[in-house]
Write a protein that holds these residues in place. Structure first.
Motif, PDB file in Angstrom:
ATOM      1  N   SER A   2       0.826  -1.223   0.000  1.00 36.83           N
ATOM      2  CA  SER A   2       0.000   0.000   0.000  1.00 36.83           C
ATOM      3  C   SER A   2       0.855   1.267   0.000  1.00 36.83           C
ATOM      4  O   SER A   2       0.326   2.355   0.249  1.00 36.83           O
ATOM      5  N   LEU A  48       2.128   6.990  -4.283  1.00 37.07           N
ATOM      6  CA  LEU A  48       0.742   6.833  -3.847  1.00 37.07           C
ATOM      7  C   LEU A  48       0.716   5.877  -2.661  1.00 37.07           C
ATOM      8  O   LEU A  48       1.438   4.861  -2.659  1.00 37.07           O
ATOM      9  N   THR A  51      -4.236   3.030  -3.223  1.00 33.99           N
ATOM     10  CA  THR A  51      -3.406   2.152  -4.060  1.00 33.99           C
ATOM     11  C   THR A  51      -4.100   0.826  -4.376  1.00 33.99           C
ATOM     12  O   THR A  51      -3.652   0.097  -5.263  1.00 33.99           O
ATOM     13  N   LYS A  73      -4.570  -0.733  -7.973  1.00 31.81           N
ATOM     14  CA  LYS A  73      -3.971   0.184  -8.942  1.00 31.81           C
ATOM     15  C   LYS A  73      -2.734  -0.378  -9.652  1.00 31.81           C
ATOM     16  O   LYS A  73      -2.282   0.193 -10.641  1.00 31.81           O
ATOM     17  N   LYS A  74      -2.169  -1.478  -9.144  1.00 35.60           N
ATOM     18  CA  LYS A  74      -0.899  -1.956  -9.703  1.00 35.60           C
ATOM     19  C   LYS A  74      -0.994  -2.259 -11.200  1.00 35.60           C
ATOM     20  O   LYS A  74      -0.054  -2.014 -11.949  1.00 35.60           O
ATOM     21  N   ALA A 100       5.342  -1.181 -10.611  1.00 37.23           N
ATOM     22  CA  ALA A 100       4.831  -0.848  -9.289  1.00 37.23           C
ATOM     23  C   ALA A 100       5.903  -1.216  -8.270  1.00 37.23           C
ATOM     24  O   ALA A 100       6.128  -2.393  -7.981  1.00 37.23           O
TER      25      ALA A 100
END
Length: 241
Positions: free
Chosen positions: A81, A136, A141, A144-145, A151
């Motif tokens: 995260s 972020l 998060t 979102k990866k 990432a």
């Protein structure tokens, strides 16, 4: 006695602590506000609250700052995260948009880019800026990866760089807190952590994110000696930025 004013982070990673506090006798002794990390720090620095779960990068700015609990928001390796999201590999990052919610993660990104990846990078705060990468953190998060080619989990990168765990936020006071309260507070936090399974049943499901793995495995809440060592090393690196 006057109630102790406490500011805590409003993200999912703090919910075990909040569960413990609200299900214990300590709840009657405090005024609790839930804020984003940077606001927790600002309230503690300005004296609006007595204790804050604050980003550790802000500890040097807290008057009479002292850690008052045996627990923290930490990880031993990947935390899932706290990210640098990028569409270019780390050795090609030249511009990074910082996260307005964060102090520690922004500074961790600076430390990793300068000392781990050895990159000279321009850091930008404008929300509409177009950059190679962004910092972020927290619930924003989740899921979102897949939106980015790269990432970089900063907990994992810090472990690769230093061999140490990391502390993102700690319970810090700006004054002496009675030991009797500290003992009750630690007991409340421990109670919350021991009831994470119960808490997970109350949280809304997220099909794009494994909350069970996050709260039970990725986050590591005990403020161990290794984490204290990592905290001092991190603050030393910040002083060299």
């Amino acid at each position: 006695m006057n109630k102790i004013k406490i500011s805590a982070v409003s993200y999912t990673n703090t919910k075990p602590f909040i569960f413990g506090i609200t299900h214990s006798e300590v709840a009657s002794l405090i005024d609790l506000s839930l804020d984003i990390p940077s606001d927790c720090a600002a309230k503690l620095i300005s004296g609006q609250v007595d204790i804050g779960l604050i980003p550790v990068a802000a500890i040097p700015q807290v008057p009479n700052g002292n850690i008052v609990a045996d627990y923290c928001i930490g990880s031993v390796g990947a935390v899932n995260s706290v990210f640098i999201f990028s569409n270019v590999p780390a050795d090609q990052i030249r511009t990074v948009k910082l996260d307005s919610h964060s102090r520690t993660s922004n500074n961790l990104a600076r430390v990793l880019l300068k000392f781990h990846w050895k990159q000279e990078v321009e850091f930008i705060t404008e929300s509409d800026a177009i950059t190679d990468a962004i910092v972020l953190i927290g619930d924003r998060t989740f899921g979102k990866k897949s939106d980015y080619m790269y990432a970089y989990d900063m907990g994992a990168e810090w472990m690769t760089f230093t061999g140490l765990p990391f502390v993102y936020a700690a319970w810090v006071a700006n004054k002496d807190i009675p030991q009797a309260f500290v003992d009750q507070f630690n007991a409340a936090l421990a109670f919350g952590l021991s009831h994470r399974r119960e808490l997970l049943k109350e949280l809304p499901e997220n099909p794009e994110f494994d909350l069970d793995d996050y709260l039970m495995n990725k986050l590591d809440f005990e403020l161990t000696e290794k984490k204290r060592e990592a905290l001092q090393l991190f603050l030393a690196y910040i002083s060299r930025l």
